[in-house]
Design an enzyme around this catalytic site. Structure first.
Site, mmCIF file in Angstrom:
data_model
loop_
_atom_site.group_PDB
_atom_site.id
_atom_site.type_symbol
_atom_site.label_atom_id
_atom_site.label_comp_id
_atom_site.label_asym_id
_atom_site.label_seq_id
_atom_site.Cartn_x
_atom_site.Cartn_y
_atom_site.Cartn_z
ATOM 1 C CE LYS A 83 15.226 58.785 37.765
ATOM 2 N NZ LYS A 83 14.296 57.650 37.676
HETATM 3 C C1 E4P Z 1 11.246 57.737 36.108
HETATM 4 O O1 E4P Z 1 12.261 58.432 36.128
HETATM 5 C C2 E4P Z 1 10.569 57.296 37.327
HETATM 6 O O2 E4P Z 1 11.453 56.699 38.216
HETATM 7 C C3 E4P Z 1 9.423 56.364 36.994
HETATM 8 O O3 E4P Z 1 8.757 56.840 35.844
HETATM 9 C C4 E4P Z 1 8.480 56.209 38.165
HETATM 10 O O4 E4P Z 1 7.356 55.520 37.754
HETATM 11 P P1 E4P Z 1 6.266 54.950 38.785
HETATM 12 O O5 E4P Z 1 5.550 56.106 39.385
HETATM 13 O O6 E4P Z 1 5.372 54.112 37.900
HETATM 14 O O7 E4P Z 1 6.997 54.126 39.799
#
Ligand code: E4P
Length: 215
Positions: A83
């Site tokens: 990522k």
């Molecule tokens: C997933 O890939 C994201 O990192 C995650 O869903 C982010 O969630 P948040 O907006 O609740 O931090």
């Protein structure tokens, strides 16, 4: 339609995998920290449980650092996806990681434009943050729908992950908007499987069966 588990909790992942309903896992540094996990052993364990893509996020915002970290993490298991944030250095790192044959999940996208750039850079996955887009005052359903339509029109290979779920409605609307994947925290995965009326009905049938057997 694919469902990923948005967590680093190994026992939860093991259980959902046993239900046969998860295709992959996403994590981020905040998830790892709040779950109280150590990065490397946790990700390696998750990769053994789930054969599908397991996203692990870089912990730096500079180009060289992202490529270095991403290359090291990718060696942990065959199903690792790196990522990287959708910032200019992250786009550059996406190109560099792709050239090394490493899959990427370009993350923290809050707009159609960012998603398009991530796809242009060769992202395997593009993560649009449903809940956080809503926080900005934009309609995340429209952002995902427009992005999915454009990707289809271009024959683009990047897959859209809808993340940042705040409710079960966000999960449902993400699927309906055309996200290829929705990444769901454990509490909503459980909620998807549960319904009080189902529980009541199942118990009613069991009680009726017990009554017949007594006669
Ligand atoms: C997933 O890939 C994201 O990192 C995650 O869903 C982010 O969630 P948040 O907006 O609740 O931090």
């Amino acid at each position: 339609m694919k469902i990923f588990a948005d967590t680093s909790k190994v026992e939860e992942i093991r259980e959902f995998a046993s239900w046969g309903i998860i295709d992959g896992v996403t994590t981020n540094p905040k998830i790892i920290a709040s779950d109280g996990n150590e990065l490397e052993p946790t990700i390696k364990e998750i990769c053994k449980i789930v054969p599908g893509p397991v996203s692990v996020e870089v912990t730096t915002n500079d180009f060289e650092g992202m490529v270095k970290e991403g290359t090291a993490y990718a060696a942990w298991a065959k199903n690792i996806v790196i990522k990287v944030p959708v910032i200019p250095a992250g786009l550059k790192a996406t190109v560099a990681l792709k050239a090394k044959g490493i899959k990427t999940n370009v993350t923290c996208a809050m707009s159609y434009n960012q998603a398009v750039l991530a796809a242009k850079a060769g992202a395997t996955y593009v993560s649009l943050f449903y809940g956080r887009i809503g926080d900005l005052g934009y309609d995340p359903f429209i952002v995902i729908k427009d992005t999915a339509e454009t990707f289809r029109l271009w024959g683009c290979k990047s897959e859209i992950i809808s993340g940042s779920m705040r409710s079960l409605l966000d999960v449902n609307r993400s699927m309906q908007a055309g996200a290829h994947i929705v990444t769901v925290p454990p509490k909503f995965l459980r909620q998807m499987a549960e319904n009080p009326q189902t529980e009541k009905t199942v118990n009613e049938f069991l009680e009726a069966w017990k009554g017949i057997k007594k006669k």
